[in-house]
Design an enzyme around this catalytic site. Structure first.
Site, mmCIF file in Angstrom:
data_model
loop_
_atom_site.group_PDB
_atom_site.id
_atom_site.type_symbol
_atom_site.label_atom_id
_atom_site.label_comp_id
_atom_site.label_asym_id
_atom_site.label_seq_id
_atom_site.Cartn_x
_atom_site.Cartn_y
_atom_site.Cartn_z
ATOM 1 N N GLU A 18 0.190 -3.214 4.735
ATOM 2 C CA GLU A 18 -0.969 -2.316 4.846
ATOM 3 C C GLU A 18 -1.019 -1.594 6.188
ATOM 4 O O GLU A 18 -0.718 -2.174 7.216
ATOM 5 C CB GLU A 18 -2.263 -3.143 4.739
ATOM 6 C CG GLU A 18 -2.913 -3.120 3.389
ATOM 7 C CD GLU A 18 -3.465 -1.759 2.983
ATOM 8 O OE1 GLU A 18 -3.549 -0.856 3.835
ATOM 9 O OE2 GLU A 18 -3.787 -1.590 1.801
ATOM 10 N N ASP A 19 -1.450 -0.343 6.150
ATOM 11 C CA ASP A 19 -1.631 0.398 7.413
ATOM 12 C C ASP A 19 -3.111 0.559 7.753
ATOM 13 O O ASP A 19 -3.429 1.170 8.774
ATOM 14 C CB ASP A 19 -0.998 1.796 7.331
ATOM 15 C CG ASP A 19 -1.778 2.722 6.427
ATOM 16 O OD1 ASP A 19 -2.181 2.271 5.329
ATOM 17 O OD2 ASP A 19 -2.024 3.873 6.811
ATOM 18 N N LYS B 172 -10.936 -1.034 -1.535
ATOM 19 C CA LYS B 172 -10.645 -1.948 -0.431
ATOM 20 C C LYS B 172 -11.780 -1.797 0.573
ATOM 21 O O LYS B 172 -12.268 -0.684 0.735
ATOM 22 C CB LYS B 172 -9.313 -1.573 0.244
ATOM 23 C CG LYS B 172 -8.095 -1.674 -0.675
ATOM 24 C CD LYS B 172 -6.855 -1.059 -0.011
ATOM 25 C CE LYS B 172 -5.693 -0.999 -0.993
ATOM 26 N NZ LYS B 172 -4.494 -0.340 -0.453
ATOM 27 N N LYS C 36 -8.951 5.372 5.933
ATOM 28 C CA LYS C 36 -7.680 4.925 5.367
ATOM 29 C C LYS C 36 -7.918 3.750 4.427
ATOM 30 O O LYS C 36 -8.629 2.801 4.780
ATOM 31 C CB LYS C 36 -6.709 4.531 6.484
ATOM 32 C CG LYS C 36 -6.163 5.726 7.236
ATOM 33 C CD LYS C 36 -5.110 5.302 8.236
ATOM 34 C CE LYS C 36 -4.575 6.495 8.997
ATOM 35 N NZ LYS C 36 -3.643 6.076 10.061
ATOM 36 N N GLY C 37 -7.331 3.832 3.267
ATOM 37 C CA GLY C 37 -7.462 2.749 2.289
ATOM 38 C C GLY C 37 -8.708 2.838 1.434
ATOM 39 O O GLY C 37 -8.865 2.114 0.463
ATOM 40 N N ASN D 208 -3.488 9.354 -7.091
ATOM 41 C CA ASN D 208 -2.310 10.228 -7.115
ATOM 42 C C ASN D 208 -1.020 9.442 -6.865
ATOM 43 O O ASN D 208 0.039 10.048 -6.649
ATOM 44 C CB ASN D 208 -2.438 11.316 -6.043
ATOM 45 C CG ASN D 208 -3.629 12.230 -6.298
ATOM 46 O OD1 ASN D 208 -3.729 12.830 -7.363
ATOM 47 N ND2 ASN D 208 -4.544 12.310 -5.344
ATOM 48 N N ASP E 182 0.883 -1.160 0.000
ATOM 49 C CA ASP E 182 0.000 0.000 0.000
ATOM 50 C C ASP E 182 0.933 1.225 0.000
ATOM 51 O O ASP E 182 2.118 1.104 0.334
ATOM 52 C CB ASP E 182 -0.866 -0.034 1.265
ATOM 53 C CG ASP E 182 -1.682 1.219 1.420
ATOM 54 O OD1 ASP E 182 -2.333 1.632 0.446
ATOM 55 O OD2 ASP E 182 -1.661 1.810 2.526
ATOM 56 N N LEU E 183 0.423 2.363 -0.390
ATOM 57 C CA LEU E 183 1.276 3.558 -0.464
ATOM 58 C C LEU E 183 1.130 4.449 0.771
ATOM 59 O O LEU E 183 2.042 4.586 1.584
ATOM 60 C CB LEU E 183 0.924 4.364 -1.723
ATOM 61 C CG LEU E 183 1.639 5.695 -1.891
ATOM 62 C CD1 LEU E 183 3.124 5.504 -2.138
ATOM 63 C CD2 LEU E 183 1.023 6.490 -3.044
ATOM 64 N N ASP E 184 -0.088 5.036 0.889
ATOM 65 C CA ASP E 184 -0.320 6.036 1.930
ATOM 66 C C ASP E 184 -0.236 5.397 3.320
ATOM 67 O O ASP E 184 -1.004 4.503 3.642
ATOM 68 C CB ASP E 184 -1.719 6.655 1.741
ATOM 69 C CG ASP E 184 -1.832 7.444 0.438
ATOM 70 O OD1 ASP E 184 -0.875 8.151 0.105
ATOM 71 O OD2 ASP E 184 -2.876 7.356 -0.226
ATOM 72 N N ARG F 141 -11.463 7.895 -2.823
ATOM 73 C CA ARG F 141 -11.853 9.301 -2.602
ATOM 74 C C ARG F 141 -13.368 9.453 -2.551
ATOM 75 O O ARG F 141 -13.919 10.041 -1.618
ATOM 76 C CB ARG F 141 -11.268 10.157 -3.732
ATOM 77 C CG ARG F 141 -11.244 11.632 -3.439
ATOM 78 C CD ARG F 141 -10.706 12.404 -4.632
ATOM 79 N NE ARG F 141 -9.452 11.853 -5.132
ATOM 80 C CZ ARG F 141 -8.927 12.113 -6.331
ATOM 81 N NH1 ARG F 141 -9.543 12.946 -7.138
ATOM 82 N NH2 ARG F 141 -7.802 11.557 -6.729
ATOM 83 N N THR G 97 1.550 10.175 3.800
ATOM 84 C CA THR G 97 0.530 11.042 3.212
ATOM 85 C C THR G 97 -0.796 10.993 3.961
ATOM 86 O O THR G 97 -1.669 11.823 3.705
ATOM 87 C CB THR G 97 0.255 10.648 1.748
ATOM 88 O OG1 THR G 97 0.194 9.236 1.711
ATOM 89 C CG2 THR G 97 1.331 11.147 0.822
ATOM 90 N N SER H 37 -2.505 0.424 -4.387
ATOM 91 C CA SER H 37 -3.022 1.600 -3.676
ATOM 92 C C SER H 37 -4.356 2.054 -4.244
ATOM 93 O O SER H 37 -4.580 1.981 -5.446
ATOM 94 C CB SER H 37 -2.001 2.742 -3.802
ATOM 95 O OG SER H 37 -2.566 3.965 -3.368
ATOM 96 N N ALA H 38 -5.204 2.572 -3.369
ATOM 97 C CA ALA H 38 -6.490 3.121 -3.803
ATOM 98 C C ALA H 38 -6.323 4.507 -4.409
ATOM 99 O O ALA H 38 -7.238 5.036 -5.040
ATOM 100 C CB ALA H 38 -7.433 3.213 -2.607
ATOM 101 N N SER H 39 -5.146 5.085 -4.231
ATOM 102 C CA SER H 39 -4.957 6.483 -4.631
ATOM 103 C C SER H 39 -4.796 6.666 -6.127
ATOM 104 O O SER H 39 -4.046 5.946 -6.783
ATOM 105 C CB SER H 39 -3.727 7.060 -3.927
ATOM 106 O OG SER H 39 -3.483 8.368 -4.405
HETATM 107 C C1 BG6 Z 1 -5.668 5.662 0.002
HETATM 108 C C2 BG6 Z 1 -5.766 6.506 1.244
HETATM 109 O O1 BG6 Z 1 -4.366 5.212 -0.153
HETATM 110 O O2 BG6 Z 1 -6.035 6.426 -1.147
HETATM 111 C C3 BG6 Z 1 -7.144 7.120 1.355
HETATM 112 O O3 BG6 Z 1 -5.508 5.700 2.371
HETATM 113 C C4 BG6 Z 1 -7.475 7.888 0.082
HETATM 114 O O4 BG6 Z 1 -7.174 7.978 2.477
HETATM 115 C C5 BG6 Z 1 -7.347 6.967 -1.116
HETATM 116 O O5 BG6 Z 1 -8.779 8.418 0.140
HETATM 117 C C6 BG6 Z 1 -7.628 7.673 -2.432
HETATM 118 O O6 BG6 Z 1 -6.629 8.622 -2.657
HETATM 119 P P1 BG6 Z 1 -6.658 9.746 -3.767
HETATM 120 O O7 BG6 Z 1 -5.227 10.237 -3.793
HETATM 121 O O8 BG6 Z 1 -7.052 9.085 -5.055
HETATM 122 O O9 BG6 Z 1 -7.632 10.763 -3.346
HETATM 123 MG MG MG Z 2 -2.658 3.201 3.537
#
Ligand code: BG6
Ligand code: MG
Length: 215
Positions: free
Chosen positions: A169-170, A145, A45-46, A118, A9-11, A49, A17, A114-116
């Protein structure tokens, strides 16, 4: 070696972050007079958005129109992008690089799960990108997730089976996702939060991979 891949996982695992997401959601909450607490943030977390916004609006008991939600999703990300704009390799969490050096030398394949949306920007800013054989991020999945999609796509892309993967994972949702996918899960953080993980470590400082990855 029976395990062939490490999925990160990233964040909150590789970089810090999580605090920026929290700050951005708190700022966004001002639009509808809502004060997000740290306990609630833990549950975000995880989570993607859009799902995070839906949960916050539900906690706030605020019913927003689809247009409002769209505007707020963009606003949250604008605040977040501003907060991460100066990120650099100093924000890689302690012990992470040492750990990556070890597992690379041991021949593990390395993927991001990662779910992000970004994720790539952050990996670039922190110079972490070259460590990864594969990146599965929020742009490549449709389910958030605790659905295992992000990690199953990681295993598939790396050409390994789920049972050969170890997930880091956190977040509770992330640990659930790994378990639902039939993978080992190592929690990074507190035992009280990540109890469902196969092992929990506070961080990567001083971690000897040959010990940690033994199950
Ligand atoms: C996860 C974070 O890695 O990414 C969440 O733990 C976040 O808090 C999710 O909402 C989505 O991220 P982003 O960068 O696409 O808004
Ligand atoms: Mg995380």
């Amino acid at each position: 070696m029976s395990y062939k891949a490490c999925l990160f996982d990233l964040d909150g695992v590789l970089v810090d972050t999580a605090i920026y997401h929290f700050q951005a959601w708190k700022k966004l909450g001002e639009n509808f007079n809502y004060q997000l607490t740290e306990e609630q943030n833990e549950q975000l977390k995880g989570i993607s958005r859009v799902e995070s916004l839906n949960r916050i609006l539900a906690w706030a008991n605020f019913s927003a129109t689809a247009e409002q939600k769209e505007t707020w999703l963009i606003e949250k990300n604008t605040i977040y992008l501003d907060l991460i704009s100066n990120m650099n390799p100093n924000e890689i969490l302690p012990g992470v690089i040492d750990f990556l050096v070890q597992i690379k030398a041991e021949g593990y394949k390395i993927a991001l799960g990662s779910a992000s949306k970004n994720a790539e920007i952050i990996l670039e800013k922190t110079n972490l990108l070259p460590w990864f054989d594969l990146i599965i991020d929020g742009n490549k999945v449709t389910k958030s997730k605790p659905d295992p999609e992000v990690f199953l796509k990681g295993a598939e892309g790396l050409g390994v089976s789920a049972s050969e993967c170890i997930v880091f994972e956190d977040a509770q949702a992330g640990v659930e996702a790994a378990k639902a996918g039939g993978m080992k899960a190592i929690g990074i953080g507190e035992d009280t939060v990540l109890g469902r993980a196969d092992k929990v470590i506070p961080n990567f400082v001083g971690i000897f991979s040959a010990d940690l990855l033994k199950f």
